[in-house]
Design a protein around this motif. Structure first.
Motif, PDB file in Angstrom:
ATOM      1  N   SER A  76      45.240  65.226 -74.350  1.00 12.94           N
ATOM      2  CA  SER A  76      46.320  65.854 -75.115  1.00 12.94           C
ATOM      3  C   SER A  76      45.867  66.211 -76.529  1.00 12.94           C
ATOM      4  CB  SER A  76      47.546  64.946 -75.157  1.00 12.94           C
ATOM      5  OG  SER A  76      47.222  63.719 -75.778  1.00 12.94           O
ATOM      6  N   SER A  77      44.900  65.487 -77.079  1.00 12.63           N
ATOM      7  CA  SER A  77      44.375  65.752 -78.421  1.00 12.63           C
ATOM      8  C   SER A  77      43.433  66.954 -78.453  1.00 12.63           C
ATOM      9  CB  SER A  77      43.625  64.524 -78.930  1.00 12.63           C
ATOM     10  OG  SER A  77      42.469  64.301 -78.127  1.00 12.63           O
ATOM     11  N   GLY A  78      43.008  67.433 -77.283  1.00 15.36           N
ATOM     12  CA  GLY A  78      42.072  68.545 -77.216  1.00 15.36           C
ATOM     13  C   GLY A  78      40.645  68.127 -76.932  1.00 15.36           C
ATOM     14  N   ARG A  79      40.375  66.840 -76.895  1.00 14.82           N
ATOM     15  CA  ARG A  79      39.018  66.362 -76.607  1.00 14.82           C
ATOM     16  C   ARG A  79      38.748  66.461 -75.112  1.00 14.82           C
ATOM     17  NH1 ARG A  79      34.937  63.646 -78.783  1.00 14.82           N
ATOM     18  NH2 ARG A  79      33.740  62.191 -77.519  1.00 14.82           N
ATOM     19  N   PRO A  80      37.573  67.008 -74.728  1.00 14.64           N
ATOM     20  CA  PRO A  80      37.227  67.095 -73.310  1.00 14.64           C
ATOM     21  C   PRO A  80      37.031  65.711 -72.690  1.00 14.64           C
ATOM     22  CG  PRO A  80      35.850  68.563 -74.615  1.00 14.64           C
ATOM     23  CD  PRO A  80      36.585  67.687 -75.576  1.00 14.64           C
ATOM     24  N   LEU A  81      37.482  65.573 -71.451  1.00 13.19           N
ATOM     25  CA  LEU A  81      37.258  64.347 -70.691  1.00 13.19           C
ATOM     26  C   LEU A  81      35.873  64.410 -70.060  1.00 13.19           C
ATOM     27  CD1 LEU A  81      40.681  64.106 -68.839  1.00 13.19           C
ATOM     28  CD2 LEU A  81      39.862  62.565 -70.628  1.00 13.19           C
ATOM     29  N   VAL A  82      35.159  63.304 -70.094  1.00 14.48           N
ATOM     30  CA  VAL A  82      33.862  63.233 -69.448  1.00 14.48           C
ATOM     31  C   VAL A  82      34.116  62.868 -67.994  1.00 14.48           C
ATOM     32  CG1 VAL A  82      31.606  62.119 -69.428  1.00 14.48           C
ATOM     33  CG2 VAL A  82      32.766  62.545 -71.597  1.00 14.48           C
ATOM     34  N   GLN A  83      33.829  63.804 -67.102  1.00  9.80           N
ATOM     35  CA  GLN A  83      34.094  63.621 -65.682  1.00  9.80           C
ATOM     36  C   GLN A  83      33.118  64.457 -64.872  1.00  9.80           C
ATOM     37  OE1 GLN A  83      38.155  64.789 -65.484  1.00  9.80           O
ATOM     38  NE2 GLN A  83      37.766  66.902 -65.954  1.00  9.80           N
ATOM     39  N   ASP A  84      33.071  64.201 -63.571  1.00 15.34           N
ATOM     40  CA  ASP A  84      32.126  64.884 -62.698  1.00 15.34           C
ATOM     41  C   ASP A  84      32.738  66.056 -61.948  1.00 15.34           C
ATOM     42  OD1 ASP A  84      30.006  63.260 -63.388  1.00 15.34           O
ATOM     43  OD2 ASP A  84      30.434  61.800 -61.827  1.00 15.34           O
ATOM     44  N   ARG A  85      33.678  66.747 -62.546  1.00 19.68           N
ATOM     45  CA  ARG A  85      34.235  67.945 -61.919  1.00 19.68           C
ATOM     46  C   ARG A  85      34.513  68.981 -63.006  1.00 19.68           C
ATOM     47  NH1 ARG A  85      39.068  64.317 -61.146  1.00 19.68           N
ATOM     48  NH2 ARG A  85      40.471  64.979 -62.770  1.00 19.68           N
ATOM     49  N   SER A  86      34.577  70.240 -62.553  1.00 19.93           N
ATOM     50  CA  SER A  86      34.771  71.343 -63.486  1.00 19.93           C
ATOM     51  C   SER A  86      35.479  72.482 -62.777  1.00 19.93           C
ATOM     52  CB  SER A  86      33.412  71.825 -64.005  1.00 19.93           C
ATOM     53  OG  SER A  86      33.559  73.013 -64.752  1.00 19.93           O
ATOM     54  N   ALA A  87      36.254  73.245 -63.535  1.00 17.09           N
ATOM     55  CA  ALA A  87      36.926  74.431 -63.003  1.00 17.09           C
ATOM     56  C   ALA A  87      35.999  75.649 -63.046  1.00 17.09           C
ATOM     57  CB  ALA A  87      38.188  74.718 -63.804  1.00 17.09           C
ATOM     58  N   GLY A  88      34.820  75.485 -63.611  1.00 13.47           N
ATOM     59  CA  GLY A  88      33.875  76.589 -63.732  1.00 13.47           C
ATOM     60  C   GLY A  88      33.257  76.609 -65.115  1.00 13.47           C
ATOM     61  N   ARG A  89      32.784  77.753 -65.502  1.00 18.61           N
ATOM     62  CA  ARG A  89      32.156  77.932 -66.813  1.00 18.61           C
ATOM     63  C   ARG A  89      32.816  79.096 -67.541  1.00 18.61           C
ATOM     64  NH1 ARG A  89      25.807  76.523 -66.603  1.00 18.61           N
ATOM     65  NH2 ARG A  89      25.962  74.754 -65.183  1.00 18.61           N
ATOM     66  N   PHE A  90      32.718  79.041 -68.857  1.00 21.24           N
ATOM     67  CA  PHE A  90      33.204  80.142 -69.674  1.00 21.24           C
ATOM     68  C   PHE A  90      32.291  80.314 -70.872  1.00 21.24           C
ATOM     69  CE2 PHE A  90      35.357  76.387 -71.314  1.00 21.24           C
ATOM     70  CZ  PHE A  90      35.328  76.548 -72.689  1.00 21.24           C
ATOM     71  N   LEU A  91      32.361  81.492 -71.480  1.00 15.62           N
ATOM     72  CA  LEU A  91      31.651  81.757 -72.726  1.00 15.62           C
ATOM     73  C   LEU A  91      32.639  81.661 -73.869  1.00 15.62           C
ATOM     74  CD1 LEU A  91      29.407  84.868 -71.929  1.00 15.62           C
ATOM     75  CD2 LEU A  91      28.706  82.483 -72.153  1.00 15.62           C
TER      76      LEU A  91
END
Length: 118
Positions: A76-91
């Protein structure tokens, strides 16, 4: 490549600062997910987003710097969660020079900006 979505963004590290800018602290309304935008990127051009993840690469050009980011879910604070899944990549691109020693591969980053297209 649909998974490579340019994002004109102001980049801010989401870890060290205690006084995070409002666009990082608060998600825009509606809070668009990367997976949602990737389905039909043209529908979302110009819309505000807040995405984050792990830096996979950096490309400093004469007119801009772009970070390739492996998307991660945000707290909720905006910090990324460290996890082993992703929705993809972005620039995430900015007109500012970003030092590759600071914005290095493997660091967590959160970007707030507008969708630029696919």
């Amino acid at each position: 490549m649909r998974w490579f979505l340019p994002l004109a963004a102001t980049l801010v590290l989401a870890g060290c600062a205690s006084n995070l800018p409002k666009p990082i602290r608060q998600a825009p309304e509606p809070d668009l997910a990367l997976s949602q935008v990737l389905e039909a990127p043209e529908r979302y051009v110009g819309r505000r987003v807040r995405w984050g993840g792990t830096i996979a690469g950096i490309d400093n050009r004469s007119e801009q710097t772009c970070l390739e980011v492996v998307a991660r879910e945000l707290q909720s604070s905006g910090r990324p969660l460290v996890q082993d899944r992703s929705a993809g990549r972005f620039l995430a691109c900015t007109e500012q020079f970003l030092d590759p020693m600071i914005y290095s591969e493997g660091r967590l980053v959160t970007a707030a900006g507008t969708v630029g297209g696919a």
